[in-house]
Design an enzyme around this catalytic site. Structure first.
Site, PDB file in Angstrom:
ATOM      1  N   SER A  46      -0.768  68.146 -68.296  1.00 14.85           N
ATOM      2  CA  SER A  46      -0.875  69.582 -68.018  1.00 14.85           C
ATOM      3  C   SER A  46       0.221  70.041 -67.074  1.00 14.85           C
ATOM      4  CB  SER A  46      -2.256  69.928 -67.461  1.00 14.85           C
ATOM      5  OG  SER A  46      -2.527  69.199 -66.283  1.00 14.85           O
ATOM      6  N   GLU A  47       0.610  69.202 -66.104  1.00 13.11           N
ATOM      7  CA  GLU A  47       1.738  69.533 -65.240  1.00 13.11           C
ATOM      8  C   GLU A  47       2.525  68.285 -64.844  1.00 13.11           C
ATOM      9  OE1 GLU A  47      -0.722  73.273 -64.360  1.00 13.11           O
ATOM     10  OE2 GLU A  47      -1.238  71.167 -64.143  1.00 13.11           O
ATOM     11  N   THR A  48       3.813  68.517 -64.627  1.00 14.28           N
ATOM     12  CA  THR A  48       4.742  67.525 -64.087  1.00 14.28           C
ATOM     13  C   THR A  48       5.498  68.200 -62.953  1.00 14.28           C
ATOM     14  OG1 THR A  48       4.991  66.424 -66.231  1.00 14.28           O
ATOM     15  CG2 THR A  48       6.735  66.067 -64.605  1.00 14.28           C
TER      16      THR A  48
END
Length: 292
Positions: A46-48
């Site tokens: 979902s996020e990096t």
């Protein structure tokens, strides 16, 4: 090609596998935006996040936050997780139990207590405010909520960096039982410029948490997010705005992710200035190097 230190973390989790995964690249000084976005798309999380030296005076470090499809000015679990990674790597040290994160949303204060897997980090989210809507959205909102039992508070689009639709359902059981219409939610969020839709409901008095939450971001390639800091900050801001916080308490615990086989816990507080803080524990799961 230069190798970089890389971590994969589990955020808002008291043990590995309970929270929301996050990829962290600890030295991104010579990566451009296109390379960061490409890597965030490849991780399929979902996020990096990408750690950089601070630019603003007083910042402990700088971070850029990407979903698989776009950069975000702020997100909760990436903020908590990146702070954990920076501390673990020795890239910053708290001063009197505090850090300052620099991100596209500005300088955000953070609190730090404890050590290692038991370390608890909280971030003051950007103040969530209702976003005026300039497009007809009632039909899209009704379609996205067609099969749910609604609560007393009106739905609202709350902007705290990203913009979230926040919707109170009748209770925690309604949240748990929700079968999302992902196509309708995607249509609503694309029409109104929102990153996703978050639903919340109050838990029974004998529960170990006060709210159950679920968050859906299908237009961004994330059908359901396991544990979502910015959405919980937006929910807290709206509950406070509506004068409904006293029934919940200025400090409360959120359960999110159970429907996905997780057991995330988010500690939420609203301070006397009306600012929402979100926090919890982070577990380091993978340590390695990155060739990109």
């Amino acid at each position: 090609m230069r190798r970089r230190e890389f971590l994969q973390l589990d955020v808002f989790a008291d043990r590995p596998g309970a929270g929301n995964p996050l990829a962290v690249v600890l030295d991104a000084r010579d990566l451009d935006t296109a390379a960061m976005q490409a890597f965030a798309n490849w991780t399929n999380l979902s996020e990096t996040t990408f750690v950089l030296p601070p630019v603003e005076a007083g910042a402990s470090y700088r971070v850029r936050i990407f979903t698989p499809r776009q950069e975000l000015p702020f997100a909760g679990h990436p903020s908590i997780g990146t702070a954990h990674a920076v501390l673990e790597a020795g890239l910053a040290q708290p001063v009197d139990g505090r850090l300052v994160q620099e991100c596209a949303a500005g300088l955000l204060p953070m609190t730090v207590s404890g050590e290692g897997a038991a370390r608890r980090i909280a971030v003051r989210a950007p103040r969530g405010r209702p976003r005026p809507l300039r497009v007809p959205h009632e039909d899209a909102l009704s379609a996205a909520l067609a099969r749910v039992r609604r609560g007393a508070l009106a739905p609202a689009l709350i902007d705290n960096g990203p913009a979230w639709w926040v919707v109170e359902l009748a209770d925690a059981a309604a949240v748990r039982a929700m079968v999302p219409d992902l196509a309708a939610i995607a249509a609503l969020t694309e029409l109104t410029g929102a990153v996703g839709l978050a639903v919340f409901g109050r838990a029974p008095a004998d529960s170990d948490h006060q709210l159950a939450v679920r968050a859906f971001c299908p237009a961004d390639g994330i059908p359901e997010d396991p544990v979502t800091g910015s959405a919980n900050a937006a929910i807290a801001a709206w509950i406070h705005e509506c004068g409904a916080l006293p029934a919940l308490g200025s400090r409360y615990l959120v359960s999110q992710g159970r429907e996905m086989g997780r057991d995330g816990r988010i500690e939420v507080s609203v301070d006397r200035d009306g600012e929402a803080w979100i926090g919890g524990c982070t577990q380091t799961v993978i340590r390695g190097t990155l060739d990109w």
